[in-house]
Design a protein around this motif. Structure first.
Motif, PDB file in Angstrom:
ATOM      1  N   GLY A 158       0.808  25.531   2.831  1.00  0.00           N
ATOM      2  CA  GLY A 158       0.518  26.824   2.228  1.00  0.00           C
ATOM      3  C   GLY A 158       0.681  26.877   0.727  1.00  0.00           C
ATOM      4  O   GLY A 158       0.760  27.970   0.152  1.00  0.00           O
ATOM      5  N   MET A 159       0.713  25.714   0.082  1.00  0.00           N
ATOM      6  CA  MET A 159       0.884  25.698  -1.373  1.00  0.00           C
ATOM      7  C   MET A 159      -0.457  25.750  -2.084  1.00  0.00           C
ATOM      8  O   MET A 159      -1.484  25.344  -1.544  1.00  0.00           O
ATOM      9  N   GLN A 160      -0.409  26.222  -3.308  1.00  0.00           N
ATOM     10  CA  GLN A 160      -1.587  26.196  -4.170  1.00  0.00           C
ATOM     11  C   GLN A 160      -1.691  24.788  -4.742  1.00  0.00           C
ATOM     12  O   GLN A 160      -0.814  24.329  -5.473  1.00  0.00           O
ATOM     13  N   VAL A 161      -2.753  24.073  -4.398  1.00  0.00           N
ATOM     14  CA  VAL A 161      -2.846  22.664  -4.760  1.00  0.00           C
ATOM     15  C   VAL A 161      -4.243  22.331  -5.243  1.00  0.00           C
ATOM     16  O   VAL A 161      -5.228  22.935  -4.802  1.00  0.00           O
ATOM     17  N   CYS A 162      -4.308  21.377  -6.161  1.00  0.00           N
ATOM     18  CA  CYS A 162      -5.596  20.905  -6.679  1.00  0.00           C
ATOM     19  C   CYS A 162      -5.528  19.390  -6.830  1.00  0.00           C
ATOM     20  O   CYS A 162      -4.591  18.866  -7.445  1.00  0.00           O
ATOM     21  N   LEU A 163      -6.505  18.704  -6.250  1.00  0.00           N
ATOM     22  CA  LEU A 163      -6.615  17.252  -6.384  1.00  0.00           C
ATOM     23  C   LEU A 163      -7.458  16.929  -7.610  1.00  0.00           C
ATOM     24  O   LEU A 163      -8.530  17.495  -7.792  1.00  0.00           O
ATOM     25  N   VAL A 164      -6.964  16.019  -8.454  1.00  0.00           N
ATOM     26  CA  VAL A 164      -7.693  15.678  -9.679  1.00  0.00           C
ATOM     27  C   VAL A 164      -7.883  14.167  -9.764  1.00  0.00           C
ATOM     28  O   VAL A 164      -7.055  13.389  -9.283  1.00  0.00           O
ATOM     29  N   CYS A 165      -8.992  13.751 -10.359  1.00  0.00           N
ATOM     30  CA  CYS A 165      -9.188  12.333 -10.647  1.00  0.00           C
ATOM     31  C   CYS A 165      -8.114  11.881 -11.638  1.00  0.00           C
ATOM     32  O   CYS A 165      -7.607  12.677 -12.432  1.00  0.00           O
ATOM     33  N   ASP A 166      -7.794  10.612 -11.595  1.00  0.00           N
ATOM     34  CA  ASP A 166      -6.684  10.121 -12.410  1.00  0.00           C
ATOM     35  C   ASP A 166      -6.857  10.431 -13.895  1.00  0.00           C
ATOM     36  O   ASP A 166      -5.920  10.884 -14.563  1.00  0.00           O
ATOM     37  N   LEU A 167      -8.053  10.212 -14.437  1.00  0.00           N
ATOM     38  CA  LEU A 167      -8.256  10.471 -15.863  1.00  0.00           C
ATOM     39  C   LEU A 167      -8.252  11.955 -16.187  1.00  0.00           C
ATOM     40  O   LEU A 167      -7.943  12.340 -17.321  1.00  0.00           O
ATOM     41  N   GLN A 168      -8.568  12.810 -15.207  1.00  0.00           N
ATOM     42  CA  GLN A 168      -8.497  14.258 -15.444  1.00  0.00           C
ATOM     43  C   GLN A 168      -7.066  14.722 -15.659  1.00  0.00           C
ATOM     44  O   GLN A 168      -6.829  15.782 -16.258  1.00  0.00           O
ATOM     45  N   ALA A 169      -6.119  13.935 -15.183  1.00  0.00           N
ATOM     46  CA  ALA A 169      -4.719  14.336 -15.282  1.00  0.00           C
ATOM     47  C   ALA A 169      -4.275  14.514 -16.726  1.00  0.00           C
ATOM     48  O   ALA A 169      -3.379  15.310 -17.014  1.00  0.00           O
ATOM     49  N   TYR A 170      -4.914  13.807 -17.650  1.00  0.00           N
ATOM     50  CA  TYR A 170      -4.508  13.925 -19.053  1.00  0.00           C
ATOM     51  C   TYR A 170      -4.816  15.321 -19.584  1.00  0.00           C
ATOM     52  O   TYR A 170      -4.081  15.854 -20.424  1.00  0.00           O
ATOM     53  N   GLY A 171      -5.900  15.927 -19.107  1.00  0.00           N
ATOM     54  CA  GLY A 171      -6.187  17.299 -19.485  1.00  0.00           C
ATOM     55  C   GLY A 171      -5.283  18.281 -18.775  1.00  0.00           C
ATOM     56  O   GLY A 171      -4.826  19.269 -19.361  1.00  0.00           O
ATOM     57  N   VAL A 172      -4.989  17.997 -17.504  1.00  0.00           N
ATOM     58  CA  VAL A 172      -4.126  18.880 -16.716  1.00  0.00           C
ATOM     59  C   VAL A 172      -2.712  18.935 -17.286  1.00  0.00           C
ATOM     60  O   VAL A 172      -2.041  19.971 -17.233  1.00  0.00           O
ATOM     61  N   LEU A 173      -2.264  17.819 -17.856  1.00  0.00           N
ATOM     62  CA  LEU A 173      -0.898  17.770 -18.374  1.00  0.00           C
ATOM     63  C   LEU A 173      -0.613  18.871 -19.390  1.00  0.00           C
ATOM     64  O   LEU A 173       0.508  19.358 -19.498  1.00  0.00           O
ATOM     65  N   LYS A 174      -1.634  19.259 -20.117  1.00  0.00           N
ATOM     66  CA  LYS A 174      -1.430  20.296 -21.125  1.00  0.00           C
ATOM     67  C   LYS A 174      -1.276  21.674 -20.500  1.00  0.00           C
ATOM     68  O   LYS A 174      -0.871  22.619 -21.185  1.00  0.00           O
ATOM     69  N   GLN A 175      -1.626  21.803 -19.204  1.00  0.00           N
ATOM     70  CA  GLN A 175      -1.553  23.087 -18.526  1.00  0.00           C
ATOM     71  C   GLN A 175      -0.289  23.249 -17.693  1.00  0.00           C
ATOM     72  O   GLN A 175       0.082  24.371 -17.350  1.00  0.00           O
ATOM     73  N   VAL A 176       0.366  22.139 -17.327  1.00  0.00           N
ATOM     74  CA  VAL A 176       1.499  22.222 -16.410  1.00  0.00           C
ATOM     75  C   VAL A 176       2.815  22.260 -17.172  1.00  0.00           C
ATOM     76  O   VAL A 176       2.882  21.991 -18.374  1.00  0.00           O
ATOM     77  N   GLN A 177       3.866  22.587 -16.420  1.00  0.00           N
ATOM     78  CA  GLN A 177       5.200  22.657 -17.016  1.00  0.00           C
ATOM     79  C   GLN A 177       5.992  21.375 -16.825  1.00  0.00           C
ATOM     80  O   GLN A 177       6.985  21.154 -17.525  1.00  0.00           O
ATOM     81  N   LEU A 178       5.558  20.537 -15.881  1.00  0.00           N
ATOM     82  CA  LEU A 178       6.402  19.409 -15.487  1.00  0.00           C
ATOM     83  C   LEU A 178       5.565  18.289 -14.889  1.00  0.00           C
ATOM     84  O   LEU A 178       4.628  18.537 -14.127  1.00  0.00           O
ATOM     85  N   LEU A 179       5.910  17.050 -15.231  1.00  0.00           N
ATOM     86  CA  LEU A 179       5.373  15.872 -14.561  1.00  0.00           C
ATOM     87  C   LEU A 179       6.466  15.341 -13.643  1.00  0.00           C
ATOM     88  O   LEU A 179       7.577  15.053 -14.090  1.00  0.00           O
ATOM     89  N   LEU A 180       6.155  15.229 -12.354  1.00  0.00           N
ATOM     90  CA  LEU A 180       7.133  14.778 -11.361  1.00  0.00           C
ATOM     91  C   LEU A 180       6.659  13.462 -10.752  1.00  0.00           C
ATOM     92  O   LEU A 180       5.569  13.403 -10.174  1.00  0.00           O
ATOM     93  N   LEU A 181       7.478  12.428 -10.872  1.00  0.00           N
ATOM     94  CA  LEU A 181       7.124  11.099 -10.393  1.00  0.00           C
ATOM     95  C   LEU A 181       8.133  10.604  -9.364  1.00  0.00           C
ATOM     96  O   LEU A 181       9.316  10.966  -9.418  1.00  0.00           O
ATOM     97  N   GLY A 182       7.674   9.776  -8.450  1.00  0.00           N
ATOM     98  CA  GLY A 182       8.568   9.052  -7.569  1.00  0.00           C
ATOM     99  C   GLY A 182       9.061   7.802  -8.274  1.00  0.00           C
ATOM    100  O   GLY A 182       8.839   7.613  -9.468  1.00  0.00           O
ATOM    101  N   ALA A 183       9.724   6.939  -7.517  1.00  0.00           N
ATOM    102  CA  ALA A 183      10.259   5.708  -8.118  1.00  0.00           C
ATOM    103  C   ALA A 183      10.230   4.582  -7.098  1.00  0.00           C
ATOM    104  O   ALA A 183      10.657   4.772  -5.958  1.00  0.00           O
ATOM    105  N   ASP A 184       9.727   3.443  -7.527  1.00  0.00           N
ATOM    106  CA  ASP A 184       9.877   2.230  -6.731  1.00  0.00           C
ATOM    107  C   ASP A 184      11.105   1.459  -7.195  1.00  0.00           C
ATOM    108  O   ASP A 184      11.769   0.805  -6.396  1.00  0.00           O
ATOM    109  N   ALA A 185      11.411   1.570  -8.476  1.00  0.00           N
ATOM    110  CA  ALA A 185      12.617   0.954  -9.027  1.00  0.00           C
ATOM    111  C   ALA A 185      12.933   1.607 -10.358  1.00  0.00           C
ATOM    112  O   ALA A 185      12.065   2.168 -11.031  1.00  0.00           O
TER     113      ALA A 185
END
Length: 288
Positions: A158-185
Motif C-alpha cells: 500500500g505504499m506510494q512507489v515509483c520504479l525508475v531506470c538506473d540513470l533516472q535516479a540521478y534526477g530523482v535524487l534532487k527530489q527525495v530527502q534520503l538515499l537508503l542503501l543496503g550493505a553487502d560489506a
C-alpha cells in the motif's frame, strides 16, 4: 535435489542478498553433515561460496569462524551448530537495525533505494506495521533488476512507489530527502554494495542529501577494497562485445551519513573508526 546440485545453484546465484544466501549456506552445511561430510568438506564448501560471492562479508565471517573451529578439532555437527548460531545472531542484529531505521524514518519521507535485500523488505513491512507511509523510488538496479521486485512488494503493502531506470535516479535524487542503501560489506574503504551505489551516494553527498545504510555488525569486513570484491555480474547483453561486468562498487565512508546496526543508527565516521581500531595493521586503499 542433491546437496551438490544445491551448491552449484548457490555458486551461480547473482540475485539473492547476503542474508538470504547465508541462510541457504547454513542449510546446505546441515544437509552435508547429515550425509556424512567431514568437517574439512564443510569448510571447503563455505570457502567456495565465499570466493563466488567475494563481496559478502557474512560468508567471509562465517568461513573464518568455521575454519578456526575446524582447526581446533570441531566435528561436522559442531560446525553446523556454530553456523546456525551465527545465522541466528545475524538475523537478530539485522532485525534490530531495521527497527532503528523504521523508528527514525519520518512518515511522509521521500526515499530512493538502489538494489534490494532482506533488510529492505523487512523495513517496508515494519513501516506498514507502524502505520508510516513513505514515498518510495526504486531503481531497477541492473544487472539483475531486483529493484522491480522491491517496488512490487512496496505496492502490495500500500505504499506510494515509483520504479525508475538506473540513470533516472540521478534526477530523482534532487527530489527525495534520503538515499537508503543496503550493505553487502562495510570494508576499510567504505560500503560495498550493488554497482551504481557509489555514484548515487556521491551525488547525494553533492546535493546535501543524507545517505543511510542498512547493515549489521557481522557485515564488517576488516580488509581494504580491491578488485577481487567487485565480483562478476551476468552479461548485460548476449553479445560478443566486451562488457564491464563488475557487480559491486565501494562508496567511500565520507559519502555515508548513518549506518544502522544492532547498536542503532551510528555515524558512518564513528563506525569507520571502530573498524579501523579492530584492524590497525590493514591500511585503507583510499587516498593512495
Amino acid at each position: 535435489m542433491s546437496w551438490q546440485a544445491k551448491l552449484e545453484h548457490l555458486l551461480r546465484d547473482r540475485r539473492s542478498g547476503s542474508l538470504h544466501l547465508l541462510g541457504r549456506t547454513v542449510h546446505l552445511c546441515a544437509e552435508m553433515a547429515h550425509a556424512g561430510a567431514a568437517p574439512e568438506h564443510l569448510v571447503a564448501v563455505v570457502e567456495r561460496l565465499q570466493q563466488a560471492h567475494p563481496a559478502m562479508a557474512l560468508l567471509w565471517n562465517l568461513g573464518q569462524r568455521l575454519r578456526e573451529q575446524a582447526a581446533q578439532g570441531a566435528t561436522a555437527a559442531e560446525l553446523v551448530q556454530s553456523a546456525q548460531r551465527f545465522a541466528e545472531e545475524v538475523a537478530e542484529s539485522a532485525r534490530q537495525a531495521v527497527e532503528s531505521v523504521a523508528r527514525e524514518l519520518p512518515s511522509g519521507a521521500s526515499v530512493l533505494t538502489h538494489s534490494a535485500g532482506t533488510q529492505l523488505y523487512e523495513l517496508l513491512r515494519r513501516l506498514r506495521e507502524l502505520g508510516k507511509q513513505i514515498e518510495l523510488f526504486c531503481t531497477l538496479s541492473l544487472p539483475g533488476g531486483e529493484g522491480a521486485a522491491l517496488a512490487r512488494t512496496a505496492r502490495r503493502l500500500g505504499m506510494q512507489v515509483c520504479l525508475v531506470c538506473d540513470l533516472q535516479a540521478y534526477g530523482v535524487l534532487k527530489q527525495v530527502q534520503l538515499l537508503l542503501l543496503g550493505a553487502d560489506a562495510l570494508c576499510l574503504d567504505g560500503l560495498v554494495h550493488k554497482v551504481g551505489s557509489a555514484p548515487l551516494a556521491y551525488l547525494a553527498w553533492m546535493e546535501h542529501r543524507p545517505v543511510w545504510v542498512l547493515a549489521c555488525s557481522q557485515k564488517l569486513l576488516p580488509q581494504p577494497w580491491s578488485e577481487e570484491l567487485e565480483g562478476e555480474a551476468p552479461p548485460c547483453l548476449r553479445s560478443t562485445l566486451p562488457q564491464r561486468r563488475a557487480l559491486y562498487d565501494c562508496t567511500p565512508w565520507e559519502h555515508l551519513t548513518l549506518v544502522a546496526t544492532e547498536q542503532g543508527l551510528l555515524s558512518a565516521q564513528l563506525l569507520r573508526k571502530q573498524l579501523l581500531a579492530l584492524t590497525p595493521e590493514k591500511p585503507s586503499n583510499r587516498g593512495r
